[in-house]
Scaffold this motif. Structure first.
Motif, PDB file in Angstrom:
ATOM      1  N   ALA A   1      23.200  -6.393  99.278  1.00  0.00           N
ATOM      2  CA  ALA A   1      22.170  -6.816  99.835  1.00  0.00           C
ATOM      3  C   ALA A   1      20.919  -6.469  99.107  1.00  0.00           C
TER       4      ALA A   1
ATOM      5  N   TYR B   1      21.120  -5.196 105.667  1.00  0.00           N
ATOM      6  CA  TYR B   1      21.311  -3.758 105.113  1.00  0.00           C
ATOM      7  C   TYR B   1      20.355  -3.119 104.453  1.00  0.00           C
TER       8      TYR B   1
ATOM      9  N   SER C   1      22.163 -11.296  96.428  1.00  0.00           N
ATOM     10  CA  SER C   1      23.511 -10.776  96.651  1.00  0.00           C
ATOM     11  C   SER C   1      24.729 -11.305  95.963  1.00  0.00           C
TER      12      SER C   1
ATOM     13  N   ALA D   1      17.166  -9.518 105.369  1.00  0.00           N
ATOM     14  CA  ALA D   1      17.381  -8.511 104.235  1.00  0.00           C
ATOM     15  C   ALA D   1      18.078  -7.235 105.177  1.00  0.00           C
TER      16      ALA D   1
END
Length: 360
Positions: free
Chosen positions: A47, A18, A59, A16
């Motif tokens: 994200a 970002y 996403s 994950a």
């Protein structure tokens, strides 16, 4: 080059990415459902943190839908320049383990560790060391898959997220792949998944058992490739860029520092490493770059361009120290420092390295 039958390939994927960077930089976000993306009605999720994924948020989902799924959702604006800087920091760490790296995105890459790991078990230890170093230096977690080729390694990396490590020996590839859903196969989206299901194929084992000609008739050339992958057959090399745009090294301090003596000593050591890599690649560059990351994870860089290309460690170190004087390093605590050389002349990789004045 290592033959396909002897390869040890790692697929490393940041967890994950970002969203995890935002939770790292903003402690108040940890443990909360966080998405990265715009806040307008037409925005989409770039994200989602694992806390947000529990609500079904993924996403590319429209932001308004994500808000409906989780009213307490925290939305953070994208900071692409920052994510690129963190990605470069991770890439520098991985470069200490192997130069055989194929980036796929800011948050994932393939690494061929065959020359450094004589067995799959050794490759697994190397992958764990990469994960440990990233966690220690960047304070983020990564998941890794290790196998005899890119396809197997990529599938393996996704199976125990977050912070997972899955090893797949060559003699276990077919058994590993067979029970997995067909949706795990490269190239299988929702439409292809429905077409396969209509043909009675719901697993990768089903793909392996199918007639390759029938798959090709159903899905085109992609069908033949899926059949090969379902048998664990992936001949693709890890694609390393032939022409380097820059050569750099960096390090993260155990404790943040404002000590300019310590910083200068570290710059000299990094310059030596950069010069060694330049000589190995037969490169010389005109631009010297200093990279700094301060205590709050704010990134800064300074650069200077020389009159002639160099690969000499003393020239690189001297210029980096001068650039240090143009920074806030003496007053702001520094957690990471790096040195790079770029601006290579066309054809420089084919030319002999330019030696310093004191080289023998």
């Amino acid at each position: 080059m290592t033959s396909p039958a002897e390869r040890r390939v790692v697929h490393l994927d940041m967890d994950a990415f970002y969203a995890s960077v935002e939770q790292r930089d903003q402690p108040e976000l940890r443990g909360r459902p966080v998405v990265v993306g715009g806040d307008s009605r037409r925005a989409v999720v770039a994200a989602a943190s694992y806390e947000a994924r529990k609500f079904g948020i993924r996403s590319a989902m429209p932001m308004f839908r994500a808000r409906r799924l989780c009213p307490d959702l925290v939305i953070v604006e994208l900071r692409m320049d920052h994510y690129r800087a963190v990605s470069q920091e991770i890439r520098a760490i991985l470069g200490r383990f192997t130069e055989q790296i194929e980036p796929l995105a800011l948050d994932e890459c393939y690494l061929d560790v065959s020359e450094h790991a004589p067995t799959l078990t050794a490759a697994g230890r190397l992958a764990q060391a990469m994960k440990d170093e990233i966690r220690a230096r960047v304070r983020l977690t990564a998941s890794a898959g290790v196998g005899p080729n890119k396809f197997v390694a990529k599938i393996a990396s996704a199976l125990r997220k977050p912070d997972g490590l899955v090893l797949v020996p060559t003699n276990e590839v077919l058994g590993f792949l067979a029970p997995l859903p067909a949706s795990r196969m490269w190239g299988v989206g929702k439409v292809t998944e429905r077409r396969l299901a209509h043909a009675g194929i719901t697993t990768i084992g089903g793909l392996a058992a199918a007639d390759p000609a029938a798959l090709e008739a159903l899905l085109g050339k992609q069908g033949r490739r899926m059949w090969e992958f379902a048998h664990g057959d992936d001949q693709r090399d890890v694609q390393v860029a032939r022409r380097a745009k820059s050569v750099s090294n960096e390090t993260t301090f155990e404790e943040d520092t404002t000590d300019l003596v310590v910083l200068r000593e570290k710059l000299e050591a990094l310059a030596r490493r950069v010069a060694e890599r330049l000589h190995r690649r037969r490169l010389a560059g005109r631009t010297i770059v200093l990279k700094l990351t301060y205590r709050n994870f704010q990134h800064a860089s300074r650069r200077t361009t020389l009159g002639a290309p160099t690969s000499d460690d003393r020239v690189i170190a001297d210029e980096a120290v001068r650039l240090l004087g143009r920074s806030e390093a003496g007053t702001r605590p520094v957690r990471l420092v790096g040195v790079g050389v770029s601006g290579f002349d066309a054809g420089a990789a084919d030319a002999p390295p330019q030696l310093g004045f004191f080289s023998s």
